[in-house]
Motif scaffolding. Sequence first.
Motif, short mmCIF file in Angstrom:
data_model
loop_
_atom_site.label_atom_id
_atom_site.label_comp_id
_atom_site.label_asym_id
_atom_site.label_seq_id
_atom_site.Cartn_x
_atom_site.Cartn_y
_atom_site.Cartn_z
N MET A 2 0.84 -1.19 0.00
CA MET A 2 0.00 0.00 0.00
C MET A 2 0.89 1.26 0.00
SD MET A 2 -3.24 0.64 2.29
CE MET A 2 -3.96 2.21 2.47
N MET A 3 0.47 2.25 -0.74
CA MET A 3 1.24 3.49 -0.86
C MET A 3 1.01 4.37 0.36
SD MET A 3 1.26 6.17 -4.04
CE MET A 3 1.48 4.88 -5.22
N PRO A 4 2.07 4.98 0.89
CA PRO A 4 1.90 5.87 2.06
C PRO A 4 0.99 7.06 1.73
CG PRO A 4 4.22 5.40 1.67
CD PRO A 4 3.47 4.85 0.52
N LEU A 5 0.27 7.50 2.75
CA LEU A 5 -0.66 8.61 2.58
C LEU A 5 0.05 9.87 2.08
CD1 LEU A 5 -3.48 9.86 2.92
CD2 LEU A 5 -2.85 10.33 5.30
N SER A 6 1.25 10.11 2.56
CA SER A 6 1.97 11.33 2.15
C SER A 6 2.25 11.33 0.64
CB SER A 6 3.27 11.46 2.94
OG SER A 6 4.12 10.36 2.67
N ILE A 7 2.57 10.18 0.08
CA ILE A 7 2.83 10.10 -1.36
C ILE A 7 1.54 10.31 -2.14
CG2 ILE A 7 3.65 8.58 -3.22
CD1 ILE A 7 5.88 9.61 -1.43
N VAL A 8 0.44 9.76 -1.65
CA VAL A 8 -0.86 9.97 -2.30
C VAL A 8 -1.20 11.46 -2.29
CG1 VAL A 8 -3.33 9.50 -2.14
CG2 VAL A 8 -1.69 7.66 -1.76
N LEU A 9 -1.01 12.11 -1.15
CA LEU A 9 -1.28 13.55 -1.07
C LEU A 9 -0.35 14.35 -1.98
CD1 LEU A 9 -1.91 13.94 2.77
CD2 LEU A 9 -3.60 13.98 0.92
N ALA A 10 0.91 13.94 -2.10
CA ALA A 10 1.84 14.62 -3.00
C ALA A 10 1.39 14.47 -4.45
CB ALA A 10 3.25 14.08 -2.81
N CYS A 11 0.86 13.31 -4.80
CA CYS A 11 0.34 13.12 -6.16
C CYS A 11 -0.89 13.99 -6.41
CB CYS A 11 0.01 11.65 -6.40
SG CYS A 11 1.45 10.58 -6.47
N VAL A 12 -1.76 14.10 -5.41
CA VAL A 12 -2.92 14.99 -5.53
C VAL A 12 -2.46 16.44 -5.67
CG1 VAL A 12 -4.95 15.87 -4.28
CG2 VAL A 12 -4.48 13.42 -4.33
N TRP A 13 -1.42 16.81 -4.92
CA TRP A 13 -0.86 18.17 -5.04
C TRP A 13 -0.35 18.40 -6.46
CZ3 TRP A 13 3.71 20.44 -6.38
CH2 TRP A 13 3.91 21.75 -5.98
N GLY A 14 0.33 17.39 -7.02
CA GLY A 14 0.83 17.51 -8.39
C GLY A 14 -0.29 17.64 -9.41
N LEU A 15 -1.37 16.90 -9.21
CA LEU A 15 -2.53 17.04 -10.11
C LEU A 15 -3.16 18.42 -9.99
CD1 LEU A 15 -4.22 13.55 -9.69
CD2 LEU A 15 -3.11 14.46 -11.73
N ALA A 16 -3.26 18.92 -8.75
CA ALA A 16 -3.80 20.27 -8.54
C ALA A 16 -2.90 21.31 -9.20
CB ALA A 16 -3.94 20.55 -7.06
N ALA A 17 -1.60 21.11 -9.14
CA ALA A 17 -0.67 22.04 -9.79
C ALA A 17 -0.84 22.00 -11.31
CB ALA A 17 0.77 21.70 -9.41
N GLY A 18 -1.04 20.82 -11.85
CA GLY A 18 -1.29 20.71 -13.29
C GLY A 18 -2.58 21.39 -13.71
N GLY A 49 11.70 12.63 -0.12
CA GLY A 49 11.49 14.05 0.16
C GLY A 49 12.23 14.94 -0.81
N LEU A 50 13.47 14.58 -1.14
CA LEU A 50 14.23 15.37 -2.12
C LEU A 50 13.62 15.26 -3.51
CD1 LEU A 50 17.89 14.67 -0.96
CD2 LEU A 50 16.66 16.84 -0.88
N ILE A 51 13.10 14.08 -3.84
CA ILE A 51 12.44 13.92 -5.15
C ILE A 51 11.21 14.81 -5.22
CG2 ILE A 51 11.17 12.28 -6.59
CD1 ILE A 51 13.19 10.14 -5.60
N CYS A 52 10.42 14.84 -4.15
CA CYS A 52 9.24 15.71 -4.12
C CYS A 52 9.64 17.19 -4.13
CB CYS A 52 8.38 15.40 -2.91
SG CYS A 52 7.49 13.85 -3.06
N TYR A 108 5.90 16.32 5.53
CA TYR A 108 5.21 15.07 5.82
C TYR A 108 5.76 13.93 4.98
CZ TYR A 108 1.22 11.90 6.59
OH TYR A 108 0.43 10.82 6.91
N VAL A 109 6.00 14.18 3.70
CA VAL A 109 6.59 13.15 2.83
C VAL A 109 7.96 12.74 3.37
CG1 VAL A 109 7.55 12.70 0.53
CG2 VAL A 109 5.32 13.77 0.75
N THR A 110 8.78 13.71 3.73
CA THR A 110 10.12 13.42 4.23
C THR A 110 10.06 12.67 5.56
OG1 THR A 110 10.91 15.42 3.14
CG2 THR A 110 12.35 14.46 4.80
N TRP A 111 9.14 13.06 6.44
CA TRP A 111 9.01 12.41 7.73
C TRP A 111 8.53 10.97 7.58
CZ3 TRP A 111 4.37 11.04 10.42
CH2 TRP A 111 4.58 10.61 11.72
N GLN A 112 7.57 10.74 6.67
CA GLN A 112 6.97 9.42 6.56
C GLN A 112 7.80 8.45 5.70
OE1 GLN A 112 3.00 9.28 4.90
NE2 GLN A 112 2.48 7.55 6.21
N THR A 113 8.45 8.95 4.65
CA THR A 113 9.12 8.03 3.71
C THR A 113 10.63 8.17 3.69
OG1 THR A 113 8.81 9.57 1.89
CG2 THR A 113 7.09 7.92 2.23
N GLY A 114 11.18 9.25 4.25
CA GLY A 114 12.62 9.40 4.29
C GLY A 114 13.12 10.54 3.43
#
Length: 100
Positions: free
Chosen positions: A1-17, A54-57, A44-50
């Motif tokens: 299962m994908m971490p919630l922070s990554i899902v939210l980052a993807c939603v942020w990217g869609l909103a930016a698009g 975080g640097l990729i985001c 949050y991404v950095t805290w939850q996934t490392g």
Amino acid sequence: MMPLSIVLACVWGLAAGLAGMAPQRFHWPAAWVLIATGIPLLGYVTWQTGPVPGLICLAAGASVLRWPLLRAAERMRRIVVRVEREEAPEMRPDHDTPGK
């Protein structure tokens, strides 16, 4: 299962698009909203996934929001140049040098 922070980052990217496809009058207000939501989301991404995800985001967010970043860098450069000129008046061409 994908971490919630990554899902939210993807939603942020869609909103930016979607904000990028909106009329131009919405670009700067959308950029401020994206910045305000993206900074805590990046933490949050950095805290939850490392640090690597975080640097990729961070890189993805910087590429999406490049104009606010470039304008902020230009403003900082102007401030630094102005401070340097105020500190060293002898470097200005209109300054009278002794002995002339």
